[in-house]
Design a protein around this motif. Structure first.
Motif, PDB file in Angstrom:
ATOM      1  N   ASP A   1      37.919 -45.058  32.487  1.00 37.74           N
ATOM      2  CA  ASP A   1      36.752 -44.586  33.232  1.00 37.74           C
ATOM      3  C   ASP A   1      36.575 -43.076  33.172  1.00 37.74           C
ATOM      4  O   ASP A   1      35.468 -42.585  33.413  1.00 37.74           O
ATOM      5  CB  ASP A   1      36.842 -45.038  34.693  1.00 37.74           C
ATOM      6  N   TRP A   2      37.625 -42.354  32.844  1.00 44.00           N
ATOM      7  CA  TRP A   2      37.481 -40.920  32.674  1.00 44.00           C
ATOM      8  C   TRP A   2      37.494 -40.536  31.195  1.00 44.00           C
ATOM      9  O   TRP A   2      36.476 -40.132  30.642  1.00 44.00           O
ATOM     10  CB  TRP A   2      38.558 -40.158  33.445  1.00 44.00           C
ATOM     11  N   GLN A   3      38.640 -40.706  30.523  1.00 47.58           N
ATOM     12  CA  GLN A   3      38.729 -40.243  29.141  1.00 47.58           C
ATOM     13  C   GLN A   3      37.782 -41.018  28.226  1.00 47.58           C
ATOM     14  O   GLN A   3      37.117 -40.435  27.377  1.00 47.58           O
ATOM     15  CB  GLN A   3      40.163 -40.342  28.626  1.00 47.58           C
ATOM     16  N   GLY A   4      37.714 -42.329  28.407  1.00 47.47           N
ATOM     17  CA  GLY A   4      36.839 -43.149  27.569  1.00 47.47           C
ATOM     18  C   GLY A   4      35.372 -42.803  27.755  1.00 47.47           C
ATOM     19  O   GLY A   4      34.604 -42.729  26.785  1.00 47.47           O
ATOM     20  N   GLN A   5      34.962 -42.584  28.998  1.00 47.26           N
ATOM     21  CA  GLN A   5      33.560 -42.235  29.234  1.00 47.26           C
ATOM     22  C   GLN A   5      33.274 -40.802  28.801  1.00 47.26           C
ATOM     23  O   GLN A   5      32.194 -40.501  28.281  1.00 47.26           O
ATOM     24  CB  GLN A   5      33.202 -42.476  30.699  1.00 47.26           C
ATOM     25  N   LYS A   6      34.237 -39.912  29.001  1.00 45.08           N
ATOM     26  CA  LYS A   6      34.084 -38.534  28.529  1.00 45.08           C
ATOM     27  C   LYS A   6      33.891 -38.517  27.008  1.00 45.08           C
ATOM     28  O   LYS A   6      33.027 -37.796  26.489  1.00 45.08           O
ATOM     29  CB  LYS A   6      35.299 -37.706  28.923  1.00 45.08           C
ATOM     30  N   ASN A   7      34.696 -39.313  26.292  1.00 46.46           N
ATOM     31  CA  ASN A   7      34.532 -39.416  24.835  1.00 46.46           C
ATOM     32  C   ASN A   7      33.116 -39.849  24.474  1.00 46.46           C
ATOM     33  O   ASN A   7      32.492 -39.294  23.552  1.00 46.46           O
ATOM     34  CB  ASN A   7      35.517 -40.431  24.261  1.00 46.46           C
ATOM     35  N   GLN A   8      32.609 -40.851  25.171  1.00 40.93           N
ATOM     36  CA  GLN A   8      31.278 -41.361  24.875  1.00 40.93           C
ATOM     37  C   GLN A   8      30.215 -40.291  25.104  1.00 40.93           C
ATOM     38  O   GLN A   8      29.283 -40.129  24.304  1.00 40.93           O
ATOM     39  CB  GLN A   8      30.990 -42.590  25.737  1.00 40.93           C
ATOM     40  N   ILE A   9      30.346 -39.550  26.176  1.00 36.97           N
ATOM     41  CA  ILE A   9      29.378 -38.496  26.494  1.00 36.97           C
ATOM     42  C   ILE A   9      29.454 -37.373  25.459  1.00 36.97           C
ATOM     43  O   ILE A   9      28.427 -36.877  24.982  1.00 36.97           O
ATOM     44  CB  ILE A   9      29.626 -37.966  27.921  1.00 36.97           C
ATOM     45  N   ASP A  10      30.677 -36.982  25.094  1.00 37.55           N
ATOM     46  CA  ASP A  10      30.844 -35.914  24.104  1.00 37.55           C
ATOM     47  C   ASP A  10      30.233 -36.286  22.759  1.00 37.55           C
ATOM     48  O   ASP A  10      29.532 -35.483  22.131  1.00 37.55           O
ATOM     49  CB  ASP A  10      32.338 -35.605  23.917  1.00 37.55           C
ATOM     50  N   VAL A  11      30.498 -37.516  22.310  1.00 37.80           N
ATOM     51  CA  VAL A  11      29.967 -37.957  21.021  1.00 37.80           C
ATOM     52  C   VAL A  11      28.450 -38.090  21.094  1.00 37.80           C
ATOM     53  O   VAL A  11      27.728 -37.708  20.161  1.00 37.80           O
ATOM     54  CB  VAL A  11      30.632 -39.277  20.575  1.00 37.80           C
ATOM     55  N   ALA A  12      27.951 -38.623  22.189  1.00 36.04           N
ATOM     56  CA  ALA A  12      26.501 -38.760  22.355  1.00 36.04           C
ATOM     57  C   ALA A  12      25.804 -37.402  22.247  1.00 36.04           C
ATOM     58  O   ALA A  12      24.756 -37.269  21.596  1.00 36.04           O
ATOM     59  CB  ALA A  12      26.184 -39.411  23.697  1.00 36.04           C
ATOM     60  N   LYS A  13      26.396 -36.409  22.863  1.00 32.78           N
ATOM     61  CA  LYS A  13      25.815 -35.063  22.796  1.00 32.78           C
ATOM     62  C   LYS A  13      25.854 -34.530  21.368  1.00 32.78           C
ATOM     63  O   LYS A  13      24.890 -33.926  20.889  1.00 32.78           O
ATOM     64  CB  LYS A  13      26.577 -34.136  23.740  1.00 32.78           C
ATOM     65  N   ALA A  14      26.960 -34.796  20.668  1.00 33.81           N
ATOM     66  CA  ALA A  14      27.131 -34.292  19.303  1.00 33.81           C
ATOM     67  C   ALA A  14      26.145 -34.918  18.322  1.00 33.81           C
ATOM     68  O   ALA A  14      25.678 -34.248  17.388  1.00 33.81           O
ATOM     69  CB  ALA A  14      28.563 -34.536  18.832  1.00 33.81           C
ATOM     70  N   VAL A  15      25.817 -36.204  18.514  1.00 34.57           N
ATOM     71  CA  VAL A  15      24.934 -36.879  17.550  1.00 34.57           C
ATOM     72  C   VAL A  15      23.468 -36.870  17.974  1.00 34.57           C
ATOM     73  O   VAL A  15      22.611 -37.390  17.255  1.00 34.57           O
ATOM     74  CB  VAL A  15      25.393 -38.342  17.291  1.00 34.57           C
ATOM     75  N   GLY A  16      23.170 -36.317  19.145  1.00 32.88           N
ATOM     76  CA  GLY A  16      21.774 -36.174  19.550  1.00 32.88           C
ATOM     77  C   GLY A  16      21.190 -37.310  20.355  1.00 32.88           C
ATOM     78  O   GLY A  16      19.960 -37.478  20.365  1.00 32.88           O
ATOM     79  N   VAL A  17      22.033 -38.089  21.036  1.00 34.42           N
ATOM     80  CA  VAL A  17      21.505 -39.116  21.945  1.00 34.42           C
ATOM     81  C   VAL A  17      20.649 -38.433  23.016  1.00 34.42           C
ATOM     82  O   VAL A  17      21.012 -37.379  23.542  1.00 34.42           O
ATOM     83  CB  VAL A  17      22.663 -39.912  22.586  1.00 34.42           C
ATOM     84  N   GLN A  18      19.519 -39.038  23.338  1.00 38.12           N
ATOM     85  CA  GLN A  18      18.560 -38.406  24.241  1.00 38.12           C
ATOM     86  C   GLN A  18      18.737 -38.796  25.709  1.00 38.12           C
ATOM     87  O   GLN A  18      18.293 -38.065  26.602  1.00 38.12           O
ATOM     88  CB  GLN A  18      17.142 -38.752  23.786  1.00 38.12           C
ATOM     89  N   HIS A  19      19.355 -39.938  25.960  1.00 39.29           N
ATOM     90  CA  HIS A  19      19.407 -40.462  27.338  1.00 39.29           C
ATOM     91  C   HIS A  19      20.641 -41.354  27.463  1.00 39.29           C
ATOM     92  O   HIS A  19      20.858 -42.227  26.623  1.00 39.29           O
ATOM     93  CB  HIS A  19      18.132 -41.265  27.615  1.00 39.29           C
ATOM     94  N   ILE A  20      21.445 -41.114  28.486  1.00 36.87           N
ATOM     95  CA  ILE A  20      22.607 -41.951  28.764  1.00 36.87           C
ATOM     96  C   ILE A  20      22.409 -42.646  30.103  1.00 36.87           C
ATOM     97  O   ILE A  20      22.130 -41.994  31.121  1.00 36.87           O
ATOM     98  CB  ILE A  20      23.915 -41.133  28.805  1.00 36.87           C
ATOM     99  N   ILE A  21      22.549 -43.950  30.089  1.00 35.84           N
ATOM    100  CA  ILE A  21      22.491 -44.754  31.317  1.00 35.84           C
ATOM    101  C   ILE A  21      23.901 -45.248  31.592  1.00 35.84           C
ATOM    102  O   ILE A  21      24.499 -45.950  30.775  1.00 35.84           O
ATOM    103  CB  ILE A  21      21.516 -45.932  31.172  1.00 35.84           C
ATOM    104  N   LEU A  22      24.433 -44.869  32.729  1.00 32.09           N
ATOM    105  CA  LEU A  22      25.822 -45.174  33.099  1.00 32.09           C
ATOM    106  C   LEU A  22      25.828 -46.077  34.323  1.00 32.09           C
ATOM    107  O   LEU A  22      25.218 -45.744  35.349  1.00 32.09           O
ATOM    108  CB  LEU A  22      26.571 -43.879  33.389  1.00 32.09           C
ATOM    109  N   VAL A  23      26.488 -47.213  34.229  1.00 30.02           N
ATOM    110  CA  VAL A  23      26.608 -48.126  35.361  1.00 30.02           C
ATOM    111  C   VAL A  23      27.982 -47.942  36.002  1.00 30.02           C
ATOM    112  O   VAL A  23      29.008 -48.110  35.343  1.00 30.02           O
ATOM    113  CB  VAL A  23      26.405 -49.591  34.940  1.00 30.02           C
ATOM    114  N   GLY A  24      27.979 -47.582  37.273  1.00 27.85           N
ATOM    115  CA  GLY A  24      29.214 -47.393  38.020  1.00 27.85           C
ATOM    116  C   GLY A  24      29.239 -48.276  39.255  1.00 27.85           C
ATOM    117  O   GLY A  24      28.601 -49.336  39.294  1.00 27.85           O
ATOM    118  N   SER A  25      29.938 -47.801  40.271  1.00 29.22           N
ATOM    119  CA  SER A  25      30.110 -48.589  41.494  1.00 29.22           C
ATOM    120  C   SER A  25      29.902 -47.705  42.719  1.00 29.22           C
ATOM    121  O   SER A  25      30.219 -46.513  42.706  1.00 29.22           O
ATOM    122  CB  SER A  25      31.516 -49.189  41.558  1.00 29.22           C
ATOM    123  N   MET A  26      29.406 -48.296  43.779  1.00 22.69           N
ATOM    124  CA  MET A  26      29.346 -47.594  45.052  1.00 22.69           C
ATOM    125  C   MET A  26      30.768 -47.384  45.577  1.00 22.69           C
ATOM    126  O   MET A  26      31.701 -48.062  45.158  1.00 22.69           O
ATOM    127  CB  MET A  26      28.526 -48.399  46.062  1.00 22.69           C
TER     128      MET A  26
END
Length: 255
Positions: free
Chosen positions: A105-130
């Motif tokens: 939930d931390w390192q794995g999601q951080k990786n996804q965000i970092d790569v998304a930024k690097a390749v030019g993803v425009q919008h990230i939708i993240l499902v979490g929990s209350m």
């Protein structure tokens, strides 16, 4: 056509998101991302349209994410019960190796965000929990994982990334039919501390999936973070949610 990558695609909510997007072939090219080809085949019949990889491997993520405009993150650590509890004792839980919330939930999601930024993803939708505002929430004690705290840290990292985001913190997930309820959005775990009259803090998985998909096109969902629950079916004076822009307009940006 919008190209969308869904990680955690073999999870119970993730698979619903993929299946719903697959029915809208004129609007979306959807790619599922999962670790197990066997599980992908079991759920979807084949691995066609899927990328088999690991969220801890940035090369895997980069290959899967190339050309995508949207990233939907549905990965989550999952605790398992340790054997059968003795009579009168509470069950104990543990996380699998490399499956602790700090890793997933931390390192794995951080990786996804970092790569998304690097390749030019425009919008990230993240499902979490209350529950992330309460360090003493019972979910944090499962397997000593502090799962909601790590999720919250990843959410803040996404907000600070500069990428457009939508963060959906769902209530307790129900395996009930979707599209039959009025959905409610809130902030800062208000529903947990001051729940609406006789409204449980839960929501069908399919309604979470519908919220994710409608957040793709709605400008009112951009740069918003919110809690999400539903009124029970046939609740007095409730109206089935159909106006998604109106729902998203009721919440605000930031954690």
């Amino acid at each position: 056509m919008i190209k969308v990558l869904v990680t955690g695609a073999t999870g119970r909510t993730g698979s619903l998101v993929v299946k719903k997007l697959q029915t809208q072939t004129n609007n979306f090219q959807v790619i599922g991302f999962g670790r197990s080809p066997q599980k992908i085949t079991e759920i979807f019949g084949s691995t066609e349209g899927f990328f088999v990889g690991d969220i801890l491997n940035k090369d895997d993520l980069k290959k899967a994410m190339e050309g995508c405009q949207i990233l939907i993150i549905l990965t989550s650590a999952t605790p398992k019960m340790k054997g059968i509890p003795e009579e009168g004792k509470r069950p104990e839980f543990e996380f699998p190796e490399n499956g602790m919330p700090e890793i997933v939930d931390w390192q794995g999601q951080k990786n996804q965000i970092d790569v998304a930024k690097a390749v030019g993803v425009q919008h990230i939708i993240l499902v979490g929990s209350m529950g992330g505002t309460n360090p003493n929430h019972p979910l944090n004690s499962l397997g000593n994982g502090n799962i909601l705290l790590w999720k919250r840290k990843a959410e803040q990292y996404l907000i600070d990334s500069g990428i457009d985001y939508t963060i959906i913190r769902a209530g307790g997930l129900l395996d009930k039919p979707d599209g039959r309820r009025e959905l409610l959005v809130g902030k800062d775990d208000y529903f947990l501390t001051s729940p609406p009259d006789n409204v449980p803090t839960s929501i069908p998985r399919g309604d979470v999936a519908n919220t994710v998909i409608n957040a793709i096109a709605s400008p009112h969902a951009r740069n918003k973070a919110f809690d999400l629950i539903s009124k029970p079916e046939h609740f007095p004076h409730s109206q089935i949610t159909k106006d998604w822009d109106q729902l998203f307009s009721k919440t605000t940006s930031g954690l």
